[in-house]
Design a protein around this motif. Structure first.
Motif, short mmCIF file in Angstrom:
data_model
loop_
_atom_site.label_atom_id
_atom_site.label_comp_id
_atom_site.label_asym_id
_atom_site.label_seq_id
_atom_site.Cartn_x
_atom_site.Cartn_y
_atom_site.Cartn_z
N PHE A 196 35.94 15.79 29.29
CA PHE A 196 36.10 14.29 28.89
C PHE A 196 35.00 13.52 29.56
O PHE A 196 35.34 11.88 29.28
CB PHE A 196 37.39 13.62 29.03
N LYS A 197 33.70 13.91 29.78
CA LYS A 197 32.81 13.07 30.24
C LYS A 197 31.66 12.84 29.27
O LYS A 197 30.88 11.98 29.66
CB LYS A 197 32.18 13.21 31.71
N SER A 198 31.59 13.35 28.39
CA SER A 198 30.66 13.42 27.36
C SER A 198 31.15 13.75 25.97
O SER A 198 32.08 14.22 25.91
CB SER A 198 29.46 14.11 27.60
N SER A 199 30.46 13.31 24.80
CA SER A 199 30.77 13.62 23.52
C SER A 199 29.35 14.08 22.79
O SER A 199 28.28 13.56 23.28
CB SER A 199 31.54 12.65 22.81
N MET A 200 29.64 14.61 21.60
CA MET A 200 28.50 15.24 21.01
C MET A 200 28.20 14.40 19.52
O MET A 200 29.21 14.30 18.89
CB MET A 200 28.52 16.60 20.85
N LEU A 201 27.01 14.22 19.09
CA LEU A 201 26.88 13.90 17.91
C LEU A 201 26.06 15.14 17.27
O LEU A 201 24.70 15.39 17.61
CB LEU A 201 25.75 12.81 17.86
N VAL A 202 26.54 15.63 16.20
CA VAL A 202 25.76 16.63 15.37
C VAL A 202 25.11 16.11 14.30
O VAL A 202 25.61 15.56 13.36
CB VAL A 202 26.83 17.68 14.74
N VAL A 203 23.73 16.35 14.06
CA VAL A 203 22.83 15.60 13.32
C VAL A 203 21.97 16.64 12.49
O VAL A 203 20.92 17.17 12.71
CB VAL A 203 21.90 14.63 13.96
N PRO A 204 22.43 17.05 11.14
CA PRO A 204 21.94 17.86 10.48
C PRO A 204 20.61 17.13 9.81
O PRO A 204 20.72 15.92 9.56
CB PRO A 204 22.99 18.30 9.10
N LEU A 205 19.55 17.95 9.61
CA LEU A 205 18.27 17.27 9.09
C LEU A 205 17.88 17.93 7.60
O LEU A 205 18.36 18.98 7.42
CB LEU A 205 17.02 17.58 10.13
N LEU A 206 17.37 16.77 6.81
CA LEU A 206 16.78 17.34 5.54
C LEU A 206 15.52 17.99 5.68
O LEU A 206 14.78 17.92 6.64
CB LEU A 206 16.71 16.18 4.64
N ASP A 207 15.16 18.91 4.60
CA ASP A 207 13.96 19.40 4.65
C ASP A 207 12.89 18.25 4.53
O ASP A 207 11.76 18.22 4.94
CB ASP A 207 13.74 20.20 3.35
N ARG A 208 13.12 17.01 3.76
CA ARG A 208 12.30 16.05 3.48
C ARG A 208 12.78 14.71 3.64
O ARG A 208 14.08 14.75 3.45
CB ARG A 208 11.51 16.12 2.12
#
Length: 828
Positions: free
Chosen positions: A184-196
C-alpha cells in the motif's frame, strides 16, 4: 625460403610515359577525367549532406518491432480494436516513500499525474486505468442485490471519511496487487497507447513521449529543482518516486542512450586516425582514408533521408559499420599506392596500378558485405528490414567513395616521401628477415606441412568445442526486465520494483477466443476458456489468469446472495447473459461489444525465452485440439504474446539467414577465384568464426533476438574482406609460378600488413561500445570486436595452412598449372 618478388607492373616516374588508353573502361572513364569526377563527387557529397542534416529523423515505431507476417501477429492485428490494453502500453507507478497511498497529499499528486497522462498525445484515454479513473470500479453483493461504483469516492475532498471510503473500495474492488501495491505504498496507472496520435494523425513520437514522462512527472514530483540527478539515472530523494515501464519508455531511454553513444562515433574516428597514422606516418593519406570513409557515411545518411527512411535505435549502428568497412578498403588502397610510390612510380600511375590490382577484390568484398546485409530482408521484422536497406545503401556508396574516389584523390594528394621511403624500408627489412620480417617468417611456417597440420587440427578442435557450446544458444531474452538496457539502468530498477511489489506482472500473454456474435456467452465456449485458463495456470511461470469466466462466476454467485455453490458456470443462458451484462460495466476489457471475442489473459512471471516457449506450447496444443468453427482459440496478444511470436520468427530466420549469407559468399568467392578449392580456403575460417561467436554468446548469456540476430551475418559479410584481399594476391603470384611460400609472403607484404591493420582498427572502433549505456549495443560491440579480430587471425593463419592442403604450389602438377592459367583472380 624465397624472397619477396617485385610486382610485374613497370615503374613509371613520369605520367607522360603512361598509356592513358590502358586499363579497363571504368578505369579510363574515371582517371582520364579526374577533375570532373572529383567535382561530381564533391557536389553529391554537399547535396546528400544537406539532405541528411535537414530531413533525417530518429523515429522508432512499435509496429516495426513486430513480424507482421507471423500468424500470431496477424491474429493480433486483425482483432486489436477489440483488445485495448493488450498491445502497446505504459505502466506508471507513483510511490510514497514516507507514508502509504491513503495520504491526501499523495492522492493529490496521483491525481495530477493521472491528468498529465490523460491529456498526453497518443494515450488511449478510454482504457486508461488508475485510482482516479471512473472505469476502475468496485462491486459487492448485498441482500438487495449488487452494489458498486468507482473506486475513488464521488465527491472526494480528502477528508478522513473519504480516505476510509477509498480504503474500503480498494479492498472490495480486488485491485491490490494489480493497481495497488501489496504494501500500500504505491499505486499504478495503466496507460494504453494508440497507434497514432489523435490530434495529428501521426505516429507517436516515443522520444517526445518519454521526455514528457521525465519532464512533467519525474522532474516535477521526484526531482523538484534537481533534474541533473534524474539525468544521471539516480533515484530521487524526495517523498515521491515515479517508476515507468513499457515499450514507449524503453525506446525513449534507448534514444537517450544513443544520443550519448554518438560520441563513440567520434571516438572511432579518432582511433582510426591514430592507428592509421602510426602505421603510415603520413598525415595526408591518413586524413584522406578517414575523409573518404566519412563521406560514405554522409552519402548513406543522405540517401536514407531522401528515400524517406528514418533512423531507429537499431539502424543507428549502421553508420559505425559503414565507416569501419570504408576504413578497411581505403587502407588497402592507400597501402598499395604507398608501395608503388616508394619504388619510384608517379602517384597517378600508382593510383591506377592499385585500382587495377584491388578493384575486383574490393567490389567482390563489398558485394559480399551487401549480401550479408541484404539477406536480413528475409526476416519478417520491419526494423531489421530497414536496417538491411540502410546498410545495403551504405555498402553500395562505398564503391564510389572508397574504391573510386580514394584512388583518384590519392592520385592528386599522393603520400609523403618520407612515409613512402619508410614503407619501402619496412619491406626491405622484412625481405631480409628483420623487423616485421620476423612476424612474416612466423606466419610463413603455416605453409609447411607440420605447422599447417597443427593449425588445422587446433581449428577443428576449437570448432567442435564451439559447436558443442553453441548448441545451448537460446532464442529470445535470457533475463528479466529489458535486456536492451543494463541491469542497473533506471528502467530495469523500476521494473524490479514493480515486479517485487505487485502480484501481477506486466508480462501479459493472451489467447483470443473468437466466436460468432454473442458466441462468447455460449456455455461450451466458456467451459473451454476456463479449461484453457486452468491449464495455463499449471505452468510455474504463470502467476494467474483472467478471463470473462472469472467475472461470470463472481457475478453469478453474487446474484444468488453470494452462495459459494453458485460460484460456477451455469448452463442457463439467461443467467450467463445477465452476468455478461453486469461484466460489461465493470470489466469491459474482457470481451468486445458484440461478444464475438474474449481474451484469456495469463500474467507471466517473466518474458524469458524458456517461459514463453513453454506457455506457447500449452496454448498451441489446446488450440489445436479444441478449435472449431463455433469457437477458435487464436494465439497471441499481450506484450509477452507479441514477443513469443517475434522469437518464433527469429528462430526460423536464424539458420536460413546464415545459409543464404554463406551461399552468397561461396558464389562470390567462386566468381573471384574461379576455384572451388580457393573458395573453401576462404570460407572455412569464416565458419569457424561464426561457430565461436555463437559459443561466445552462450558464455556471455546473450540470446538471439532482434537486436543480436544481424551480428553473425554482418561478421561473415565483413570478415570475408580479409580473405578476398589476401587470397586474391596469393593466387595471383601462385599463378605466376611462385611456390606457395613465396606467393604467401608476397601477399602478406602487399596486403597482409593492412589486413592486420584493418582488423585492429575495426576492433578498436567498436570495442568502445562495450561501455555503452545500451546493453545490446555493448553486446554487439564485444561480438563484432571478437569477429573482426578472429577473422583477421583466421585470414593470416588458416589461409596459408589450408592452402598447403588445398592450394599447393603451382609447379606441383601440370593439371593444376593449366587450371591456374585459365583463371586470373587479379588482372595484371
Amino acid at each position: 625460403m624465397g624472397t619477396i618478388k617485385q610486382d610485374t607492373m613497370p615503374v613509371i616516374s613520369d605520367p607522360r610515359d603512361f598509356d592513358r588508353r590502358s586499363g579497363n573502361l571504368l578505369e579510363r572513364l574515371v582517371f582520364n577525367h579526374r577533375l570532373l569526377f572529383v567535382l561530381v563527387m564533391a557536389s553529391l557529397t554537399l547535396l546528400l549532406g544537406y539532405q541528411a542534416a535537414t530531413r533525417l529523423e530518429l523515429r522508432p515505431s512499435f509496429e516495426k518491432m513486430i513480424p507482421h507476417g507471423q500468424p500470431y501477429i496477424q491474429n493480433f492485428l486483425e482483432n486489436r480494436q477489440s483488445l485495448r490494453g493488450l498491445g502497446n502500453s505504459v505502466r506508471v507507478v507513483v510511490e510514497n516513500t514516507r507514508d502509504d497511498i491513503f495520504d491526501p497529499e499523495y492522492l493529490e499528486v496521483l491525481k495530477q499525474v493521472n491528468d498529465e497522462l490523460f491529456l498526453a498525445q497518443g494515450v488511449d484515454r478510454a482504457w486508461m486505468k488508475s485510482l482516479w479513473s471512473p472505469a476502475v470500479r468496485w462491486t459487492e453483493v448485498t441482500e438487495e442485490g449488487f452494489q458498486g461504483g468507482p473506486v475513488m469516492p464521488d465527491g472526494y475532498a480528502g477528508r478522513p471519511e473519504d480516505i476510509e471510503q477509498l480504503r474500503q473500495n480498494i479492498n472490495r474492488a480486488g485491485i491490490v496487487g494489480s493497481l495497488v501495491a501489496s504494501d500500500f505504498k504505491s499505486s499504478m496507472l495503466v496507460v494504453p497507447l494508440l497507434d497514432r496520435a489523435t490530434a495529428s494523425g501521426q505516429g507517436i513520437d516515443y522520444h517526445q513521449f518519454s521526455r514528457l514522462l521525465e519532464e512533467r512527472l519525474r522532474d516535477k514530483y521526484e526531482f523538484p529543482g534537481d533534474s541533473r540527478a534524474r539525468q544521471a539515472g539516480e533515484d530521487g530523494g524526495g517523498q515521491y518516486k515515479i517508476r515507468v515501464i513499457g515499450f514507449a519508455k524503453l525506446v525513449g531511454d534507448l534514444i537517450d542512450g544513443l544520443i550519448q553513444v554518438m560520441m563513440f562515433f567520434g571516438l572511432a574516428v579518432l582511433t582510426s586516425l591514430a592507428i592509421i597514422y602510426l602505421y603510415t606516418r603520413c598525415v595526408r593519406s591518413t586524413l584522406l582514408v578517414v575523409a573518404c570513409s566519412l563521406t560514405a557515411v554522409v552519402w548513406q545518411l543522405g540517401i536514407v533521408a531522401w528515400l524517406g527512411y528514418a533512423i531507429d535505435p537499431y539502424s543507428v549502428l549502421v553508420p559505425f559499420l559503414i565507416f569501419a568497412i570504408g576504413v578497411s578498403h581505403a587502407a588497402q588502397k592507400m597501402n598499395g599506392i604507398m608501395q608503388d610510390i616508394a619504388r619510384g612510380t608517379h602517384k597517378l600511375v600508382a593510383a591506377r596500378y592499385t585500382f587495377r590490382r584491388l578493384f575486383l577484390a574490393g567490389v567482390t568484398a563489398l558485394l559480399a558485405d551487401a549480401v550479408g546485409f541484404a539477406v536480413l530482408m528475409l526476416i519478417d521484422i520491419p526494423v531489421i528490414q530497414d536496417l538491411a536497406i540502410t546498410a545495403s545503401i551504405g555498402v553500395a556508396v562505398l564503391i564510389f567513395t572508397t574504391l573510386l574516389m580514394m584512388p583518384v584523390a590519392l592520385s592528386y594528394v599522393g603520400v609523403g616521401r618520407k612515409a613512402a621511403e619508410r614503407a619501402l624500408r619496412i619491406d626491405t627489412n622484412a625481405a631480409a628477415h628483420r623487423g616485421f620480417g620476423h612476424v612474416w617468417d612466423f606466419l610463413d611456417r603455416f605453409t609447411t606441412r607440420r605447422w599447417a597440420t597443427g593449425a588445422v587440427l587446433v581449428a577443428a578442435l576449437m570448432g567442435l568445442g564451439g559447436f558443442w557450446v553453441a548448441l545451448q544458444l537460446q532464442i529470445g531474452d535470457l533475463d528479466s526486465g529489458a535486456p536492451e538496457l543494463r541491469a542497473d539502468s533506471r528502467y530495469n530498477r523500476d521494473n524490479a520494483y514493480i515486479t517485487s511489489h505487485y502480484a501481477l506482472s506486466s508480462d501479459l500473454f493472451a489467447v483470443m477466443v473468437k466466436t460468432p456474435p454473442e458466441g462468447c456467452l455460449n456455455y461450451q465456449t466458456l467451459v473451454l476458456a476456463d479449461r484453457l485458463a486452468w491449464e495455463l495456470q499449471q505452468h510455474p511461470g504463470v502467476q494467474t489468469t483472467v478471463s470473462l469466466v472469472n467475472a461470470v462466476r463472481q457475478i453469478t454467485a453474487g446474484t444468488f446472495e453470494g452462495n459459494p455453490k453458485m460460484n460456477s458456470l451455469q448452463r442457463n443462458q439467461n443467467v450467463l447473459n445477465y452476468a455478461a451484462q453486469q461484466a460489461s460495466v465493470n470489466t469491459p476489457e474482457l470481451f468486445n461489444t458484440d461478444c464475438s471475442l474474449m481474451p484469456v489473459i495469463a500474467f507471466l512471471k517473466d518474458h524469458k525465452a524458456q517461459t514463453l516457449d513453454e506457455v506457447v506450447a500449452i496454448a498451441e496444443r489446446f488450440a489445436r485440439e479444441n478449435s472449431t468453427p463455433e469457437h477458435q482459440f487464436l494465439l497471441a496478444a499481450g506484450n509477452a504474446g507479441i514477443e513469443a511470436a517475434t522469437n518464433i520468427v527469429v528462430r526460423e530466420a536464424n539458420r536460413t539467414m546464415l545459409f543464404y549469407v554463406y551461399l552468397a559468399v561461396i558464389l562470390f568467392c567462386l566468381i573471384t577465384f574461379r576455384s572451388w578449392r580457393a573458395a573453401l580456403v576462404a570460407l572455412l575460417p569464416l565458419v569457424l568464426t561464426s561457430i565461436l561467436c555463437e559459443a561466445l554468446m552462450v558464455v556471455m548469456g546473450i540470446g538471439v533476438k532482434v537486436a543480436t540476430l544481424p551480428v553473425i551475418a554482418l561478421g561473415v559479410g565483413i570478415g570475408v574482406d580479409y580473405a578476398l584481399y589476401l587470397l586474391s594476391v596469393q593466387l595471383h603470384y601462385q599463378r605466376q609460378g611462385l611456390s606457395l611460400s613465396d606467393a604467401y609472403k608476397n601477399a602478406v607484404a602487399f596486403t597482409g600488413r593492412v589486413v592486420a591493420l584493418v582488423g585492429i582498427t575495426l576492433a578498436a572502433g567498436v570495442v568502445a561500445w562495450a561501455w555503452s549505456p545500451i546493453k545490446f549495443q555493448a553486446d554487439m560491440g564485444i561480438l563484432l570486436t571478437f569477429m573482426f579480430l578472429w577473422n583477421m587471425l583466421g585470414a593470416l593463419i588458416l589461409i596459408p595452412a589450408l592452402s598447403h592442403f588445398l592450394l599447393p604450389s603451382a609447379g606441383q602438377t601440370r593439371t593444376e598449372r593449366k587450371k591456374s592459367r585459365r583463371a586470373e583472380a587479379v588482372p595484371a
